[in-house]
Motif scaffolding. Structure first.
Motif, short mmCIF file in Angstrom:
data_model
loop_
_atom_site.label_atom_id
_atom_site.label_comp_id
_atom_site.label_asym_id
_atom_site.label_seq_id
_atom_site.Cartn_x
_atom_site.Cartn_y
_atom_site.Cartn_z
N GLY A 132 61.22 68.06 31.92
CA GLY A 132 61.06 67.50 30.59
C GLY A 132 62.14 66.48 30.23
N ILE A 133 62.56 65.72 31.23
CA ILE A 133 63.59 64.71 31.04
C ILE A 133 63.00 63.36 31.44
CG2 ILE A 133 65.93 64.00 31.68
CD1 ILE A 133 66.39 66.91 32.56
N HIS A 134 63.38 62.32 30.73
CA HIS A 134 62.85 60.99 31.04
C HIS A 134 63.39 60.54 32.40
CE1 HIS A 134 61.85 56.74 30.59
NE2 HIS A 134 60.98 57.15 29.66
N PRO A 135 62.54 59.89 33.22
CA PRO A 135 62.97 59.44 34.54
C PRO A 135 64.17 58.49 34.52
CG PRO A 135 60.59 59.27 34.34
CD PRO A 135 61.11 59.65 32.99
N THR A 136 64.26 57.68 33.47
CA THR A 136 65.40 56.77 33.35
C THR A 136 66.71 57.56 33.24
OG1 THR A 136 63.97 55.19 32.21
CG2 THR A 136 66.35 54.85 32.02
N GLN A 137 66.68 58.67 32.52
CA GLN A 137 67.87 59.50 32.37
C GLN A 137 68.28 60.07 33.72
OE1 GLN A 137 69.67 59.94 29.40
NE2 GLN A 137 71.13 60.70 30.88
N LEU A 138 67.31 60.52 34.49
CA LEU A 138 67.61 61.06 35.81
C LEU A 138 68.22 60.00 36.72
CD1 LEU A 138 64.55 63.39 36.53
CD2 LEU A 138 66.77 63.97 35.58
N THR A 139 67.71 58.78 36.62
CA THR A 139 68.25 57.68 37.41
C THR A 139 69.68 57.39 37.01
OG1 THR A 139 66.02 56.76 37.59
CG2 THR A 139 67.86 55.29 38.12
N ARG A 140 69.98 57.47 35.72
CA ARG A 140 71.36 57.27 35.25
C ARG A 140 72.29 58.34 35.81
NH1 ARG A 140 70.03 56.24 28.95
NH2 ARG A 140 69.09 54.19 29.18
N ILE A 197 67.36 65.36 43.46
CA ILE A 197 67.00 63.95 43.68
C ILE A 197 67.46 63.52 45.07
CG2 ILE A 197 67.44 61.57 42.95
CD1 ILE A 197 67.68 62.64 40.06
N PHE A 198 68.69 63.91 45.46
CA PHE A 198 69.21 63.52 46.77
C PHE A 198 68.44 64.16 47.92
CE2 PHE A 198 73.67 62.70 44.87
CZ PHE A 198 73.34 61.38 44.62
N LYS A 199 67.87 65.33 47.69
CA LYS A 199 67.09 65.99 48.74
C LYS A 199 65.81 65.22 49.05
CE LYS A 199 68.59 70.69 47.76
NZ LYS A 199 68.16 72.02 47.25
N GLU A 200 65.32 64.48 48.07
CA GLU A 200 64.12 63.65 48.20
C GLU A 200 62.88 64.45 48.58
OE1 GLU A 200 65.03 60.39 50.80
OE2 GLU A 200 66.26 59.41 49.29
N GLU A 201 62.83 65.72 48.18
CA GLU A 201 61.63 66.52 48.41
C GLU A 201 60.57 66.20 47.36
OE1 GLU A 201 63.08 70.52 48.35
OE2 GLU A 201 63.96 70.36 50.36
N LYS A 202 61.04 65.79 46.19
CA LYS A 202 60.14 65.41 45.10
C LYS A 202 60.62 64.06 44.56
CE LYS A 202 59.48 70.20 43.68
NZ LYS A 202 59.69 71.17 42.60
N SER A 203 59.71 63.34 43.96
CA SER A 203 60.09 62.05 43.38
C SER A 203 60.82 62.28 42.06
CB SER A 203 58.85 61.18 43.15
OG SER A 203 58.07 61.73 42.10
N VAL A 204 61.49 61.25 41.60
CA VAL A 204 62.20 61.31 40.33
C VAL A 204 61.22 61.58 39.20
CG1 VAL A 204 63.60 59.99 38.69
CG2 VAL A 204 64.06 59.80 41.13
N THR A 205 60.05 61.01 39.29
CA THR A 205 59.02 61.22 38.28
C THR A 205 58.56 62.67 38.24
OG1 THR A 205 58.28 58.95 38.69
CG2 THR A 205 56.85 60.33 37.38
N GLN A 206 58.39 63.26 39.40
CA GLN A 206 57.98 64.67 39.45
C GLN A 206 59.06 65.57 38.85
OE1 GLN A 206 57.27 65.00 43.66
NE2 GLN A 206 55.04 65.04 43.39
N LEU A 207 60.31 65.32 39.23
CA LEU A 207 61.42 66.12 38.69
C LEU A 207 61.52 65.94 37.18
CD1 LEU A 207 64.13 65.52 41.41
CD2 LEU A 207 62.95 67.66 40.92
N ALA A 208 61.32 64.71 36.72
CA ALA A 208 61.40 64.44 35.29
C ALA A 208 60.34 65.22 34.53
CB ALA A 208 61.27 62.95 35.03
N SER A 209 59.13 65.25 35.05
CA SER A 209 58.07 65.97 34.35
C SER A 209 58.27 67.48 34.42
CB SER A 209 56.70 65.59 34.91
OG SER A 209 56.59 66.00 36.26
#
Length: 99
Positions: A32-40, A17-29
């Motif tokens: 298989g993790i919800h984007p809200t969890q990644l944000t937490r 996430i910190f590298k910002e190569e992909k969006s949080v939504t892309q990483l979540a998909s």
């Protein structure tokens, strides 16, 4: 059933996430993790980042001193009780084995 993720896995995802190569939504998909969890996880990492650089040796030294003083107190108590026990055995007429 809840999924449990290891700390290493969470750290890996947060680094991505910190590298910002992909969006949080892309990483979540992808994972298989919800984007809200990644944000937490990201927010938790940011909040705990200053604690990585604190010097924790003072706390360890204080615990060590407390532990050593407790050990000294316990040895003193054992000595007192041993002396009292020996004295009581002598006064009661019980045989005290000399070593």
């Amino acid at each position: 059933m809840r999924k449990k993720y290891t700390d290493e896995f969470k750290a890996q995802i947060v680094l991505e996430i910190f590298k910002e190569e992909k969006s949080v939504t892309q990483l979540a998909s992808e994972h298989g993790i919800h984007p809200t969890q990644l944000t937490r996880w990201k927010n938790e990492a940011i909040q705990n980042l200053p604690s990585l650089f604190t010097d924790d040796r003072k706390g360890v030294q204080a615990l060590k001193k407390t532990y050593e003083s407790k050990i000294d107190e316990l040895y003193a108590e054992v000595g007192r009780l041993t002396t009292q026990n020996t004295w009581l055995k002598k006064k009661s007429g019980l045989r005290v084995d000399e070593k």
